[in-house]
Design an enzyme around this catalytic site. Structure first.
Site, short mmCIF file in Angstrom:
data_model
loop_
_atom_site.label_atom_id
_atom_site.label_comp_id
_atom_site.label_asym_id
_atom_site.label_seq_id
_atom_site.Cartn_x
_atom_site.Cartn_y
_atom_site.Cartn_z
N HIS A 1 0.84 -1.19 0.00
CA HIS A 1 0.00 0.00 0.00
C HIS A 1 0.88 1.24 0.00
O HIS A 1 1.54 1.52 0.99
CB HIS A 1 -0.86 -0.05 1.28
CG HIS A 1 -2.07 0.81 1.21
ND1 HIS A 1 -1.99 2.18 1.18
CD2 HIS A 1 -3.37 0.49 1.16
CE1 HIS A 1 -3.22 2.66 1.13
NE2 HIS A 1 -4.07 1.67 1.10
N HIS B 1 -1.83 3.78 11.30
CA HIS B 1 -0.57 4.52 11.33
C HIS B 1 -0.58 5.70 12.30
O HIS B 1 -1.62 6.14 12.77
CB HIS B 1 -0.15 4.96 9.93
CG HIS B 1 -1.03 6.01 9.30
ND1 HIS B 1 -2.24 5.74 8.77
CD2 HIS B 1 -0.83 7.32 9.12
CE1 HIS B 1 -2.77 6.84 8.27
NE2 HIS B 1 -1.94 7.82 8.48
N GLU C 1 -3.45 15.49 9.96
CA GLU C 1 -4.35 15.25 8.83
C GLU C 1 -5.78 15.68 9.16
O GLU C 1 -6.38 15.17 10.10
CB GLU C 1 -4.39 13.75 8.51
CG GLU C 1 -3.05 13.15 8.18
CD GLU C 1 -3.10 11.63 8.07
OE1 GLU C 1 -4.16 11.05 8.39
OE2 GLU C 1 -2.09 11.04 7.69
N TYR D 1 -15.76 6.52 2.16
CA TYR D 1 -14.31 6.39 2.20
C TYR D 1 -13.96 4.95 2.58
O TYR D 1 -14.55 4.39 3.51
CB TYR D 1 -13.73 7.37 3.22
CG TYR D 1 -12.24 7.26 3.41
CD1 TYR D 1 -11.38 7.38 2.32
CD2 TYR D 1 -11.69 7.03 4.67
CE1 TYR D 1 -10.01 7.27 2.48
CE2 TYR D 1 -10.32 6.93 4.84
CZ TYR D 1 -9.49 7.04 3.75
OH TYR D 1 -8.14 6.92 3.90
N HIS E 1 -6.79 14.03 12.70
CA HIS E 1 -5.83 13.18 13.38
C HIS E 1 -4.52 13.94 13.39
O HIS E 1 -3.88 14.12 12.35
CB HIS E 1 -5.68 11.84 12.64
CG HIS E 1 -6.98 11.14 12.39
ND1 HIS E 1 -7.36 10.65 11.16
CD2 HIS E 1 -8.01 10.88 13.25
CE1 HIS E 1 -8.56 10.10 11.26
NE2 HIS E 1 -8.97 10.22 12.51
N HIS F 1 -4.50 6.31 14.20
CA HIS F 1 -5.79 6.21 13.52
C HIS F 1 -5.70 5.15 12.43
O HIS F 1 -4.63 4.59 12.18
CB HIS F 1 -6.22 7.56 12.94
CG HIS F 1 -5.23 8.17 12.00
ND1 HIS F 1 -4.07 8.76 12.43
CD2 HIS F 1 -5.21 8.27 10.65
CE1 HIS F 1 -3.39 9.21 11.39
NE2 HIS F 1 -4.05 8.91 10.30
#
Ligand SMILES: [Fe+2]
Length: 445
Positions: A300, A343, A349, A358, A376, A382
């Site tokens: 990813h 992460h 963010e 989403y 976050h 999160h």
């Protein structure tokens, strides 16, 4: 989705294509001087005025300026008087209520008041200090009334406008832009403009998000090994063609200056630029033209692969702001957990949702909805909610296309400080952490 290659959003408007190009546009033939053949008087006896968006000494490839040929120079205006917009806040942001807690909001509730664009702005969070060209603020807007004879200019930063519902007519000194959901627009520092709703019938919602960038102007990111094509391509950015209104009457210019608002009276319409040329102007971009790059094998990539625009900081590789989108795309990676991973990271963010669902927040019924937002901050954990993890870790990894979805992030290397209004708002979700509460231990020895 089938997209027309025709760039005009409406029959009345024509746009100039290309990011950062030195455009030239005239609403009357011959209004732009050619060379210095008529140095004493500009054509049509217009006033010449330069607007600089960078310091004079900026390197040539970063120097931003436009020449405007207008009916009256901008210096013709009444005295500045204090003006107030109670919910449109600015730096420095009050850190007394700051905590590391993850936050999520429902959409800004509709109000019974008929507000203009400026009156309908509510500041959610921000960062940066008055002493540096650094930081940003996040605002929401919701409004239903045209600005009439009122115009706005912002000395503090450029505005990145991200509509979520309803079309906008952006009237600027440089000409008009029509903007709708799935598109974005940037109005650089110092440009005079007004924003009106289009086809606003009773019951229509006109709302969206704004990033006010106090830092260096947004620009396209470097592509590195991606090469010369991909992500947001320069040709898809559109600037307005010159258009002017020769009108005398009672007009008002609202100026945002060091976080405070001032009004000054004008006896002429400020959108009186008959011709302009340069590389400093408002522009728009349709995110449906974004060329998505992603893994076609396994694992990813980081969200930086979806960067549309970036505002650098003084530190190499550390952005003041990144504007990132998560558009419709194929998911084809094998042997990989497909939604974004859990992460913690340096960048803070703020995430918003324009349409659809989403992919990391599919559970929690109604948790992250179009018009809503989440925050976050730096190093705060999160990731996918419990329902999404359960589903994603068991699903068959055949190719899947995510359709009709558009999420985005305003990502900052400075911590976002939520405003008191955002923390106390009725639309803040008090139970956001519950979306991770059902993540049980799956450890098998
Ligand atoms: Fe994240």
């Amino acid at each position: 989705m089938t997209l027309s290659l025709k760039k005009e959003k409406s029959a009345e408007l024509t746009y100039l294509s290309g990011f950062g190009n030195h455009h030239h546009s005239e609403a009357l033939p011959g209004a732009l001087p050619v060379g210095q053949n008529s140095p004493q008087k500009a054509p049509y006896d217009l006033y010449a005025e330069q607007l600089n968006g960078s310091s004079f000494l900026a390197a040539r490839h970063e120097n931003l300026r436009s020449w405007l040929y207008r009916i009256k120079p901008s210096v013709v205006h009444g005295k500045y008087e204090p003006y107030s917009l109670d919910n449109f806040l600015s730096r420095p942001f009050d850190k007394s209520n700051l905590s590391p807690e993850q936050l999520r909001w429902d959409p800004l509730p509709e109000t019974n008041e008929t507000l203009t664009f400026l009156e309908g702005i509510v500041t959610v969070a921000g960062n940066g200090s008055d002493s540096s060209v650094r930081g940003s603020a996040i605002h929401l807007y919701s409004f239903s009334r045209a600005m009439g004879n009122q115009y706005f200019t912002n000395s503090d930063g450029e505005l990145l406008i991200v509509p979520q519902a309803g079309d906008l007519h952006i009237k600027s000194e440089f000409g008009s832009l029509v903007l709708g959901p799935w598109e974005i627009a940037v109005i650089p520092r110092g440009i005079k403009f007004a924003i009106d709703p289009i086809n606003n019938k009773s019951g229509d919602i006109t709302r969206g998000y704004i990033l006010e960038n106090y830092g260096p102007p947004l620009k396209l990111p470097h592509l590195g090994p991606i090469g010369s094509n991909g992500l947001a391509n320069p040709r898809d950015f559109l600037a307005p063609s010159a258009a002017f209104t020769d009108e005398e009457g009672h007009f008002e210019l609202i100026t945002k200056f060091e976080g405070k608002f001032f009004k000054s009276a004008l006896k002429h319409n400020p959108c009186d630029v008959v011709a302009w040329h340069g590389n400093y102007y408002p522009y728009k971009y349709d995110t449906r033209y974004f060329c998505v790059i992603n893994s076609v094998s396994f694992d990813h990539p980081d969200p930086s692969i979806f960067t549309v625009l970036t505002s650098p900081s003084e530190l190499p590789g550390v952005s003041n702001i990144d504007f990132v989108i998560f558009p419709p795309r194929w998911l084809v990676a094998e042997n990989s957990f497909r939604p974004p991973y859990y992460h913690r990271n340096l960048m803070s963010e703020y995430m918003g949702l324009i349409a659809g669902v989403y992919d990391a927040k599919q559970g929690g019924k109604g948790g992250f909805v179009p018009g809503g937002g989440s925050l976050h901050n730096c190093m705060i954990a999160h990731g996918p909610d419990g329902d999404t993890f359960e589903k994603a870790s068991e699903t068959n990894l055949t190719p899947v296309k995510l359709e009709n979805t558009l999420a985005f992030m305003f990502e900052s290397s400075l911590v976002y400080v939520p405003t008191k209004a955002a923390l106390d708002a009725a639309f803040v979700q008090g139970n956001y952490q519950n979306c991770w509460a059902n993540l049980k231990s799956r450890f098998k020895k």
